[in-house]
Design an enzyme around this catalytic site. Structure first.
Site, mmCIF file in Angstrom:
data_model
loop_
_atom_site.group_PDB
_atom_site.id
_atom_site.type_symbol
_atom_site.label_atom_id
_atom_site.label_comp_id
_atom_site.label_asym_id
_atom_site.label_seq_id
_atom_site.Cartn_x
_atom_site.Cartn_y
_atom_site.Cartn_z
ATOM 1 N N ASP A 193 -25.201 4.378 8.608
ATOM 2 C CA ASP A 193 -24.704 5.234 7.532
ATOM 3 C C ASP A 193 -24.116 6.508 8.156
ATOM 4 O O ASP A 193 -24.789 7.179 8.931
ATOM 5 C CB ASP A 193 -25.854 5.602 6.581
ATOM 6 C CG ASP A 193 -26.456 4.343 5.952
ATOM 7 O OD1 ASP A 193 -25.715 3.361 5.785
ATOM 8 O OD2 ASP A 193 -27.660 4.342 5.652
ATOM 9 N N LYS A 253 -20.816 13.965 4.341
ATOM 10 C CA LYS A 253 -20.797 15.367 3.881
ATOM 11 C C LYS A 253 -21.496 16.268 4.901
ATOM 12 O O LYS A 253 -22.566 15.910 5.403
ATOM 13 C CB LYS A 253 -21.516 15.495 2.539
ATOM 14 C CG LYS A 253 -20.757 14.842 1.404
ATOM 15 C CD LYS A 253 -21.484 15.013 0.085
ATOM 16 C CE LYS A 253 -20.727 14.274 -0.993
ATOM 17 N NZ LYS A 253 -21.537 13.927 -2.142
ATOM 18 N N ASP A 260 -17.153 2.822 11.684
ATOM 19 C CA ASP A 260 -15.782 2.857 11.164
ATOM 20 C C ASP A 260 -15.384 4.305 10.883
ATOM 21 O O ASP A 260 -14.285 4.564 10.397
ATOM 22 C CB ASP A 260 -15.680 2.058 9.859
ATOM 23 C CG ASP A 260 -16.412 2.747 8.726
ATOM 24 O OD1 ASP A 260 -17.526 3.277 8.970
ATOM 25 O OD2 ASP A 260 -15.888 2.791 7.600
HETATM 26 C C1 LIG Z 1 -24.268 0.170 6.698
HETATM 27 S S1 LIG Z 1 -25.563 -0.973 6.915
HETATM 28 C C2 LIG Z 1 -25.142 -1.811 8.455
HETATM 29 C C3 LIG Z 1 -25.923 -3.083 8.638
HETATM 30 C C4 LIG Z 1 -25.597 -3.854 9.926
HETATM 31 N N1 LIG Z 1 -25.894 -3.078 11.115
HETATM 32 C C5 LIG Z 1 -24.154 -4.270 9.909
HETATM 33 O O1 LIG Z 1 -23.374 -3.674 10.663
HETATM 34 O O2 LIG Z 1 -23.825 -5.183 9.146
HETATM 35 C C6 LIG Z 1 -26.897 0.064 7.439
HETATM 36 C C7 LIG Z 1 -28.221 -0.671 7.458
HETATM 37 O O3 LIG Z 1 -29.192 0.169 8.051
HETATM 38 C C8 LIG Z 1 -30.317 0.248 7.208
HETATM 39 N N2 LIG Z 1 -30.841 1.601 7.431
HETATM 40 C C9 LIG Z 1 -30.232 2.765 7.138
HETATM 41 N N3 LIG Z 1 -30.957 3.801 7.564
HETATM 42 C C10 LIG Z 1 -32.057 3.258 8.144
HETATM 43 C C11 LIG Z 1 -33.192 3.826 8.776
HETATM 44 N N4 LIG Z 1 -33.322 5.151 8.907
HETATM 45 N N5 LIG Z 1 -34.145 3.002 9.251
HETATM 46 C C12 LIG Z 1 -34.020 1.643 9.133
HETATM 47 N N6 LIG Z 1 -32.956 1.056 8.540
HETATM 48 C C13 LIG Z 1 -31.993 1.849 8.056
HETATM 49 C C14 LIG Z 1 -29.808 0.026 5.814
HETATM 50 O O4 LIG Z 1 -30.808 -0.459 4.939
HETATM 51 C C15 LIG Z 1 -28.724 -1.002 6.070
HETATM 52 O O5 LIG Z 1 -29.223 -2.319 6.054
#
Ligand SMILES: C[S@@+](CC[C@H](N)C(=O)[O-])C[C@H]1O[C@@H](n2cnc3c(N)ncnc32)[C@H](O)[C@@H]1O
Length: 196
Positions: free
Chosen positions: A104, A108, A140
């Site tokens: 993520d 912001k 990205d």
């Molecule tokens: C944007 S998705 C990307 C998933 C995968 N890496 C991909 O590229 O298809 C981000 C993933 O990280 C998980 N996630 C986000 N923050 C996290 C955290 N602090 N600890 C564990 N998982 C997290 C979310 O639930 C999500 O499944």
């Protein structure tokens, strides 16, 4: 649940043997999502062990089911927060590679402190890697890419490596496929912890 790693104690560092087989390289995929990358890697490299870290239960269940269905005993998933896992659970010098793919971006400015890549996190990644181990980051989001480079430089102790596309086997993640289909560019960083 088959394929799930459930630590006996969440308040002590894991032993190497709890994470992977004797002498087998271990790779961690932080935020593994629906697991396309993790599964493809586990299938391609049966001689290595893979651990996905994911906080959402539904995604953890889905990946565990896929690992079982595909009889991939070298892949597991830990349902936990990524920063906590790297800073407090992973043993020192235990990982051959750590992958952080499409995290993520928290675009912001007031949310930048929520970004996973921060100086302290980078130091914890470095501790968890074996000498010669690699940290691979892909996004990205161009501004998060620049931010990540700055955090690694400020933390220190890594060499920046080239990462041309198709340089080595590196399956696409679910999000990468989706974003590339939308015409987005992927920004990559590849670092090595110097061998002592
Ligand atoms: C944007 S998705 C990307 C998933 C995968 N890496 C991909 O590229 O298809 C981000 C993933 O990280 C998980 N996630 C986000 N923050 C996290 C955290 N602090 N600890 C564990 N998982 C997290 C979310 O639930 C999500 O499944």
């Amino acid at each position: 649940m088959a394929g799930e790693l459930v630590p006996a104690d969440y308040f002590r560092r894991l032993e190497h043997a709890e994470l992977c087989g004797d002498g087998r390289p271990l790779e961690v995929d932080l935020g593994c999502g629906d697991g396309a990358f993790l599964l493809a890697m586990a299938r391609q490299f049966p001689e290595r062990d893979f651990l996905g870290v994911e906080r959402l239960l539904g995604r953890v269940r889905k990946v565990c089911k896929k690992l079982t269905r595909n009889e991939l005993s070298n892949g597991r998933v830990l349902r936990l927060e990524s920063r906590y896992t790297v800073e407090w659970l992973l043993p020192e010098a235990s990982l051959a590679r750590l992958h952080l793919l499409c995290p993520d971006p928290w675009p912001k400015v007031r949310h930048h402190r929520r970004r996973l890549v921060q100086v302290e996190f980078v130091a914890a990644v470095r501790r968890a890697l074996v000498p010669g181990g690699e940290f691979l980051f892909m996004t990205d989001h161009e501004e998060y890419f620049a931010w990540a480079g700055e955090q690694v430089a400020a933390s220190g102790g890594f060499e920046l490596l080239e990462w041309p596309e198709n340089a080595f086997f590196y399956p696409k993640t679910d999000f990468q496929r989706q974003w590339e289909a939308e015409g987005k560019t992927m920004w990559r960083l590849r670092y090595r912890k110097p061998a002592e």
